[in-house]
Scaffold this active site. Structure first.
Site, mmCIF file in Angstrom:
data_model
loop_
_atom_site.group_PDB
_atom_site.id
_atom_site.type_symbol
_atom_site.label_atom_id
_atom_site.label_comp_id
_atom_site.label_asym_id
_atom_site.label_seq_id
_atom_site.Cartn_x
_atom_site.Cartn_y
_atom_site.Cartn_z
ATOM 1 N N SER A 43 0.836 -1.197 0.000
ATOM 2 C CA SER A 43 0.000 0.000 0.000
ATOM 3 C C SER A 43 0.878 1.257 0.000
ATOM 4 C CB SER A 43 -0.960 -0.036 1.204
ATOM 5 O OG SER A 43 -1.928 0.976 1.103
ATOM 6 N N ASP A 206 -5.211 -2.323 -3.671
ATOM 7 C CA ASP A 206 -4.367 -2.203 -2.492
ATOM 8 C C ASP A 206 -3.942 -3.561 -1.937
ATOM 9 O OD1 ASP A 206 -3.623 -1.680 0.411
ATOM 10 O OD2 ASP A 206 -3.989 0.347 -0.317
#
Length: 400
Positions: A43, A206
């Site tokens: 992320s 993500d």
């Protein structure tokens, strides 16, 4: 000494905490190359890890460059904040949700357009330098994890030494790849907020969504000890008990639900993985060293040091709502995010100078407060291995 891994997880604007901690680590380590041969980012941590990988030859300079980049952030450098852009996204959502496809679907699957972030990273990530650091052996490997939206698996894209083998587990795989900007953007594409990123024929989002074992990529890549920087504040027993008995105002806005869901995605996995390491450590302590030395068990010691915030980063964002762009405030207010209501949600989007500096300063101060512990961890003892703050080696699976 073997390779030391650095694990950086996600959290949107909360990842500014990692930046402050990295600046402190660079000062503690002293001049020269990074002490980390393996970088594993997920992320927003993928962004920080990629920047460090490009500047691995001078750790302090790379940390300073990363800090300067974060210090210059404003929301419009991360996503489009103009009224027309936000209204256009909102209009597409209304059309798809209300018209039932009668007038065609726009295919909208995000709330914010991260085009400015992509442009920013295009100039901040000279990936050729990262590959040069890998070729010269300054780095053993770099990994960026994302979520495959078609299979639901966590995919770790890695580039590194030729002896590293790809891996397959039930919900996660490791794939050798030539890392680029698309991998960084995919890893940091927070679901719903940012659009998925297409890599070859598959869409990715993500990495925190499916990476339930964030320490595992570093271990697969050969790390023999790990420094991990969390963005989650561990509440004391007293704080937990107080929060459990406290009551709200009788309402539950959507922003509170969204904040809890984001916390579950971004904050919990690292702590759960560290707990597994500790359990393995206790198991190893009961096994004679002779058996471990003969390789009878698929286990090895992987000492781990976790750096984490001394304060709740969500609560630090409570006063950020008033600094958001006007149209974004309007949209957030519609789901109940106006300050203390929805503070966790706001903390992921608070790319505001006040919040970013506040969180970076906390990361720096927290890490410097543990300087002796960090120095002890980064320096080999007489036996050539590392010990945690309790004098015990943390455990890890040989192939996680």
């Amino acid at each position: 000494m073997g390779h030391t891994g650095l694990v950086l997880t996600g959290g949107g604007a909360r990842a500014a905490y990692q930046v402050g901690a990295l600046r402190a680590l660079a000062e503690i380590a002293g001049p020269g190359p990074m002490p980390f041969g393996v970088l594993a980012g997920i992320s927003a941590g993928a962004i920080n890890g990629a920047v460090l990988g490009c500047g691995a030859g001078d750790f302090l300079a790379a940390a300073e460059r990363l800090q300067a980049t974060w210090a210059s952030l404003t929301p419009d450098r991360v996503f489009r904040t103009g009224a027309l852009a936000l209204a256009g996204v909102g209009g597409r959502w209304i059309r798809d949700l209300s018209a039932g496809g009668l007038v065609g679907k726009t295919g909208i699957n995000y709330l914010l357009d991260p085009a400015p972030l992509r442009a920013l990273l295009a100039g901040a990530l000279p990936m050729g330098r990262l590959r040069r650091n890998l070729r010269t052996g300054r780095l053993r490997a770099v990994a960026l994890s994302a979520t495959n939206y078609h299979t639901g698996a966590g995919v770790t894209f890695f580039e590194g030494a030729p002896d590293i083998e790809p891996w397959i587990r039930s919900t996660r795989v490791g794939v050798r790849a030539r890392l680029g900007l698309d991998h960084v953007m995919a890893s940091a594409a927070i679901p719903i907020f940012f659009p998925p990123v297409r890599i070859e024929r598959t869409f990715y989002g993500d990495g925190c969504v499916r990476m339930i074992c964030p320490l595992s990529p570093a271990i697969h890549l050969g790390a023999e000890r790990i420094v991990a920087i969390s963005v989650r504040h561990l509440r004391s027993a007293a704080e937990t008990a107080r929060d459990e008995v406290s009551s709200g105002d009788g309402t539950l806005p959507l922003s509170e639900i969204a904040g809890v869901l984001l916390n579950a995605v971004f904050l919990d996995s690292l702590d759960s993985d560290v707990e597994r390491l500790e359990r393995i450590n206790r198991t190893l302590a009961l096994i004679p060293h002779e058996r471990l030395g003969r390789g009878e068990l698929e286990l090895r010691e992987v000492p781990a040091l976790v750096l984490r915030p001394s304060l709740d980063l969500g609560k630090l964002a409570a006063d950020e709502y008033g600094r958001f762009p006007r149209m974004l405030r309007y949209l957030l207010k519609g789901i109940g995010a106006t300050g203390h209501a929805g503070e966790d949600l706001l903390s992921y989007l608070a790319f505001e100078p006040v919040y970013v500096h506040r969180v970076m300063d906390l990361g720096y101060a927290d890490t410097m407060a543990r300087r002796a512990e960090v120095e002890a961890f980064l320096a080999p003892d007489e036996r050539g291995d590392r010990r945690d703050r309790n004098g015990r080696a943390a455990g890890g699976l040989r192939a996680r």
